[in-house]
Design an enzyme around this catalytic site. Structure first.
Site, mmCIF file in Angstrom:
data_model
loop_
_atom_site.group_PDB
_atom_site.id
_atom_site.type_symbol
_atom_site.label_atom_id
_atom_site.label_comp_id
_atom_site.label_asym_id
_atom_site.label_seq_id
_atom_site.Cartn_x
_atom_site.Cartn_y
_atom_site.Cartn_z
ATOM 1 N N ASP A 124 0.836 -1.207 0.000
ATOM 2 C CA ASP A 124 0.000 0.000 0.000
ATOM 3 C C ASP A 124 0.868 1.254 0.000
ATOM 4 O OD1 ASP A 124 -2.310 1.464 -0.001
ATOM 5 O OD2 ASP A 124 -2.656 1.323 2.156
ATOM 6 N N LEU A 140 10.605 -20.707 -4.365
ATOM 7 C CA LEU A 140 9.501 -19.891 -3.848
ATOM 8 C C LEU A 140 8.255 -19.994 -4.736
ATOM 9 C CD1 LEU A 140 8.563 -17.429 -1.991
ATOM 10 C CD2 LEU A 140 9.407 -15.979 -3.856
ATOM 11 N N HIS A 153 2.958 3.203 -8.865
ATOM 12 C CA HIS A 153 2.813 1.770 -9.147
ATOM 13 C C HIS A 153 4.048 1.247 -9.885
ATOM 14 C CE1 HIS A 153 -1.187 2.017 -7.629
ATOM 15 N NE2 HIS A 153 -1.679 2.698 -8.647
HETATM 16 C C1 FPP Z 1 -1.641 0.115 -3.395
HETATM 17 O O1 FPP Z 1 -1.228 1.457 -3.391
HETATM 18 C C2 FPP Z 1 -1.145 -0.631 -4.540
HETATM 19 C C3 FPP Z 1 -1.911 -1.217 -5.500
HETATM 20 C C4 FPP Z 1 -3.371 -1.162 -5.499
HETATM 21 C C5 FPP Z 1 -1.328 -1.922 -6.641
HETATM 22 C C6 FPP Z 1 -0.067 -2.690 -6.393
HETATM 23 C C7 FPP Z 1 0.598 -2.904 -7.679
HETATM 24 C C8 FPP Z 1 1.941 -2.890 -7.891
HETATM 25 C C9 FPP Z 1 2.937 -2.764 -6.830
HETATM 26 C C10 FPP Z 1 2.460 -2.992 -9.271
HETATM 27 C C11 FPP Z 1 2.286 -4.275 -10.002
HETATM 28 C C12 FPP Z 1 2.402 -5.513 -9.209
HETATM 29 C C13 FPP Z 1 3.033 -6.652 -9.569
HETATM 30 C C14 FPP Z 1 2.787 -7.848 -8.736
HETATM 31 C C15 FPP Z 1 3.957 -6.758 -10.693
HETATM 32 P P1 FPP Z 1 -2.350 2.587 -3.496
HETATM 33 O O2 FPP Z 1 -2.517 2.928 -4.937
HETATM 34 O O3 FPP Z 1 -3.588 2.132 -2.815
HETATM 35 O O4 FPP Z 1 -1.681 3.766 -2.722
HETATM 36 P P2 FPP Z 1 -2.419 4.906 -1.869
HETATM 37 O O5 FPP Z 1 -3.088 4.217 -0.723
HETATM 38 O O6 FPP Z 1 -1.298 5.779 -1.435
HETATM 39 O O7 FPP Z 1 -3.372 5.595 -2.782
#
Ligand code: FPP
Length: 248
Positions: free
Chosen positions: A21, A132, A38
């Site tokens: 997050d 893994l 992201h």
């Molecule tokens: C949460 O941060 C993150 C996500 C909803 C997406 C996670 C995706 C990645 C790390 C990239 C792709 C993943 C892989 C497995 C290759 P948020 O957007 O909710 O952040 P915020 O709470 O600050 O808005």
């Protein structure tokens, strides 16, 4: 002594789950579009997968996209889907090199065809790897998973395949998308939010929870080692008292 050397191999979790997050806030702080957060999050994924594999952890589950994430602005959803396709494609050789097996949980039928095809391709390519197991939770939510399991069990009872008395905790677990995967001993969430957000609700009944203020793009190997050390210093009692655990 480095943090990594302090980790006791015999006391590692078999299954580590992570709520990644804070990508959006990481980007906002830098005046960037959320998707940039992201993109940097992918590097944190890379480091975490590598570290978990090197340490000998058996399962790593990452909450990459929740059922609720479909409600985000369209350009962010599309951006995340493209990022997934790119990351799966570009990381497949590294997964092979590091003996990592890819799996996915969630309502995978709801993903765009391109994501599904890439995912299925890499799941199949890596299926014989024995290191893994990396589990991506995609279009996943625990309530969706539990409701689906309840419906399956109800229909088996209705068809006379099982009786009511046969329903127990093991049977229920076997109807979840995590079937065959042990429950996580440790759940990490980044970004300072202290909640579970519909992730593995059944499976984390006895998990240790570790919350860090860091935004996901700032998470790295050292931060994972810190979380694992913290976990290793906890006493897991499973409802018993301390003496019962220590006087064995
Ligand atoms: C949460 O941060 C993150 C996500 C909803 C997406 C996670 C995706 C990645 C790390 C990239 C792709 C993943 C892989 C497995 C290759 P948020 O957007 O909710 O952040 P915020 O709470 O600050 O808005």
């Amino acid at each position: 002594m480095s943090i990594k050397n302090k980790i006791i191999k015999e006391k590692l979790p078999t299954h580590l789950a992570i709520i990644m997050d804070g990508n959006g806030r990481w980007a906002k702080m830098r005046g960037e579009h959320r998707i940039v957060g992201h993109q940097h999050g992918v590097e944190a994924v890379r480091q975490t997968v590598e570290a978990a594999g090197e340490l000998g952890i058996s399962y790593l589950t990452l909450y990459a996209f929740s059922t609720e994430n479909w409600n985000r602005p369209k350009d962010e959803v599309l951006g995340l889907m493209s990022l997934l396709v790119e990351a799966i494609e570009s990381e497949t050789p590294t997964l092979m090199k590091n003996n990592v097996r890819l799996q996915a949980i969630g309502d995978l039928d709801s993903l765009p065809l391109e994501v599904r095809e890439k995912l299925e391709g890499t799941i199949s390519t890596t299926s014989n790897n024995s290191g893994l197991t990396l589990v991506l939770a995609l279009s996943y939510s625990s309530r969706w998973e539990i409701v689906t399991a309840v419906k399956n069990i109800a229909s088996q009872v209705q068809n006379g395949d099982i009786s009511l008395d046969e329903i127990d905790s093991d049977l229920f677990s076997s109807q979840l998308t995590t079937k065959g995967i042990p429950d996580p001993e440790l759940l990490i969430r980044t970004s300072g939010e202290n909640r579970i957000s519909n992730f593995l609700l059944w499976q984390i009944a006895y998990s240790e929870l570790y919350f860090t203020e860091l935004f996901w793009p700032d998470f790295n190997k050292e931060e994972l080692y810190k979380a694992l050390l913290d976990y290793q210093n906890r006493e897991r009692r499973f409802g018993k008292i301390s003496e019962q655990i220590n006087d064995k």
